[in-house]
Scaffold this motif. Structure first.
Motif, mmCIF file in Angstrom:
data_model
loop_
_atom_site.group_PDB
_atom_site.id
_atom_site.type_symbol
_atom_site.label_atom_id
_atom_site.label_comp_id
_atom_site.label_asym_id
_atom_site.label_seq_id
_atom_site.Cartn_x
_atom_site.Cartn_y
_atom_site.Cartn_z
ATOM 1 N N THR A 218 -2.430 9.210 -16.879
ATOM 2 C CA THR A 218 -2.984 8.444 -17.095
ATOM 3 C C THR A 218 -1.942 7.324 -17.296
ATOM 4 N N GLY A 219 -0.654 8.303 -17.283
ATOM 5 C CA GLY A 219 0.259 7.337 -17.172
ATOM 6 C C GLY A 219 1.005 6.705 -15.831
ATOM 7 N N CYS A 220 0.405 7.833 -15.341
ATOM 8 C CA CYS A 220 1.026 7.132 -13.448
ATOM 9 C C CYS A 220 -0.313 6.682 -13.085
ATOM 10 N N LEU A 221 -1.296 6.771 -13.548
ATOM 11 C CA LEU A 221 -2.289 4.980 -13.295
ATOM 12 C C LEU A 221 -2.285 4.812 -14.069
ATOM 13 N N VAL A 222 -1.378 4.498 -15.082
ATOM 14 C CA VAL A 222 -0.985 2.608 -15.135
ATOM 15 C C VAL A 222 0.196 2.108 -14.092
ATOM 16 N N VAL A 223 1.370 3.193 -13.827
ATOM 17 C CA VAL A 223 2.040 2.599 -12.776
ATOM 18 C C VAL A 223 1.171 2.646 -11.117
ATOM 19 N N LEU A 224 0.792 3.031 -10.803
ATOM 20 C CA LEU A 224 -0.638 2.671 -9.923
ATOM 21 C C LEU A 224 -0.909 1.197 -9.907
ATOM 22 N N ASN A 225 -1.824 1.307 -10.896
ATOM 23 C CA ASN A 225 -2.219 -0.694 -11.692
ATOM 24 C C ASN A 225 -1.250 -1.509 -11.618
ATOM 25 N N ALA A 226 0.037 -0.500 -11.471
ATOM 26 C CA ALA A 226 1.444 -2.105 -11.094
ATOM 27 C C ALA A 226 1.328 -2.165 -9.914
ATOM 28 N N LEU A 227 1.436 -0.905 -9.209
ATOM 29 C CA LEU A 227 1.473 -1.474 -7.562
ATOM 30 C C LEU A 227 0.363 -2.198 -7.397
ATOM 31 N N HIS A 228 -0.699 -1.919 -7.235
ATOM 32 C CA HIS A 228 -1.921 -2.454 -6.656
ATOM 33 C C HIS A 228 -2.184 -4.163 -6.560
ATOM 34 N N GLY A 229 -1.272 -4.594 -8.878
ATOM 35 C CA GLY A 229 -0.939 -5.528 -8.831
ATOM 36 C C GLY A 229 -0.266 -6.496 -7.876
ATOM 37 N N GLU A 230 1.128 -6.508 -7.393
ATOM 38 C CA GLU A 230 2.151 -6.354 -7.035
ATOM 39 C C GLU A 230 0.988 -6.371 -5.406
ATOM 40 N N GLN A 231 0.653 -5.498 -4.928
ATOM 41 C CA GLN A 231 0.713 -5.713 -3.391
ATOM 42 C C GLN A 231 -0.713 -6.794 -3.407
ATOM 43 N N GLN A 232 -1.387 -7.411 -4.724
ATOM 44 C CA GLN A 232 -2.284 -8.513 -4.431
ATOM 45 C C GLN A 232 -1.521 -9.807 -4.430
ATOM 46 N N ARG A 233 0.310 -10.210 -5.076
ATOM 47 C CA ARG A 233 1.030 -11.084 -4.670
ATOM 48 C C ARG A 233 0.481 -12.189 -2.563
ATOM 49 N N PRO A 234 0.410 -12.851 -2.440
ATOM 50 C CA PRO A 234 0.168 -13.449 -1.131
ATOM 51 C C PRO A 234 1.306 -12.850 0.389
ATOM 52 N N ALA A 235 2.501 -13.475 -0.505
ATOM 53 C CA ALA A 235 3.060 -12.692 0.327
ATOM 54 C C ALA A 235 3.600 -11.047 0.640
ATOM 55 N N GLU A 236 2.949 -10.279 -0.262
ATOM 56 C CA GLU A 236 2.150 -8.642 0.253
ATOM 57 C C GLU A 236 0.713 -8.434 0.946
ATOM 58 N N GLN A 237 0.170 -9.299 0.349
ATOM 59 C CA GLN A 237 -1.044 -9.487 1.378
ATOM 60 C C GLN A 237 -0.958 -9.831 2.624
ATOM 61 N N LEU A 238 -0.143 -10.486 3.821
ATOM 62 C CA LEU A 238 -0.058 -11.164 3.902
ATOM 63 C C LEU A 238 1.096 -10.381 5.446
ATOM 64 N N ARG A 239 2.066 -9.583 4.562
ATOM 65 C CA ARG A 239 2.715 -8.198 5.278
ATOM 66 C C ARG A 239 2.213 -7.374 5.551
ATOM 67 N N GLY A 240 1.150 -6.658 4.374
ATOM 68 C CA GLY A 240 0.397 -6.246 4.141
ATOM 69 C C GLY A 240 -1.110 -5.937 5.870
#
Length: 205
Positions: free
Chosen positions: A154-176
Motif C-alpha cells: 500500500t505504500g507503493c500505491l501511495v507513491v503511484l498515487n503521487a505519480l498520477h497526480g504529477e501526470q495530471q499537471r497540464p504540462a505533463e498532459q501535453l507532453r504525454g
C-alpha cells in the motif's frame, strides 16, 4: 463527468491512507505491544489477534472506499489512461499492486483468525482449532510476512498515487499526449470544419 471529482478522490485517498496507516501501525505498534504485554507467547498472540480483529471492520470499510473511489477516478480519466503516454502503464501497475495488497490482507486475516482460535482460552474456540490443527510457529511466521507485506504494497500505491497526480499537471498532459501520438489529432482541423471551409457550389459557378 465534471472536471472536479472531489468526492471520489477523497474516498480513494482517505481509504488508501487508512489501509496503509492502519496496517503499518498494527505491524509495528500492536504486535510490538502484544509481545511486551503478554506474560507468555500465547498471551501475546491472543492480545495481537484481538486487536487485529477489532481493526478488521474499519479496514474493510477503508478498502471499500478506496476501491470505489479508484473505480470512479478510472472512469473519469479513461481518455487519459487510453491516450496519454505513461498513464496506462502506471494504472496497470497500480491495479496489480492493489490486487497483491488485497491478497496479502485477506491471507493475513485468515492466518490471524487461525492463530486467534489456537491461542484462545475459550473451550469452543479450542475445539474449533483442534479440528484444523496447524504448526503455530510456522503460521505466526507467515502471518508476520503478510502483515508487513500489506504496508509495503500500500505504500507503493501511495507513491503511484503521487505519480498520477504529477501526470495530471497540464504540462505533463501535453507532453504525454504529444508523445502518445495525439499531437496531430489535437491540432488537426475536424472533418466538419474542413467541409465548412470548402467553397460552395454557387461560388464555383
Amino acid at each position: 463527468m465534471p472536471e472536479r471529482n472531489t468526492l471520489i478522490r477523497s474516498l480513494h485517498d482517505v481509504g488508501l491512507a487508512a489501509w496503509f496507516g492502519g496496517s503499518l501501525m498494527g505491524a509495528v505498534g500492536l504486535n510490538g505491544a502484544a509481545r511486551d504485554e503478554g506474560a507468555t507467547e500465547k498471551d501475546g498472540a491472543r492480545i495481537a489477534s484481538s486487536g487485529w480483529a477489532k481493526w478488521t471492520p474499519v479496514n474493510a470499510a477503508a478498502i471499500g472506499a478506496h476501491l470505489f473511489g479508484g473505480g470512479g477516478l478510472l472512469a473519469a480519466n479513461a481518455h487519459r489512461v487510453a491516450h496519454q503516454q505513461g498513464v496506462g502503464a502506471s494504472t496497470v501497475a497500480k491495479a496489480a499492486l492493489t490486487g497483491a495488497a488485497l491478497a496479502a490482507t485477506a491471507y493475513a486475516r485468515v492466518a490471524g483468525k487461525k492463530i486467534e482460535l489456537a491461542s484462545s482460552s475459550d473451550p469452543e474456540d479450542t475445539e474449533k482449532a483442534s479440528q484444523h490443527p496447524l504448526d503455530t510457529e510456522e503460521a505466526k511466521r507467515r502471518l508476520a510476512y503478510a502483515q508487513w507485506a500489506v504496508p509495503a504494497l500500500t505504500g507503493c500505491l501511495v507513491v503511484l498515487n503521487a505519480l498520477h497526480g504529477e501526470q495530471q499537471r497540464p504540462a505533463e498532459q501535453l507532453r504525454g499526449w504529444r508523445n502518445g501520438g495525439l499531437r496531430h489529432s489535437i491540432h488537426a482541423p475536424s472533418f466538419q470544419g474542413a467541409l465548412n471551409r470548402m467553397p460552395s457550389a454557387a461560388h464555383r459557378r
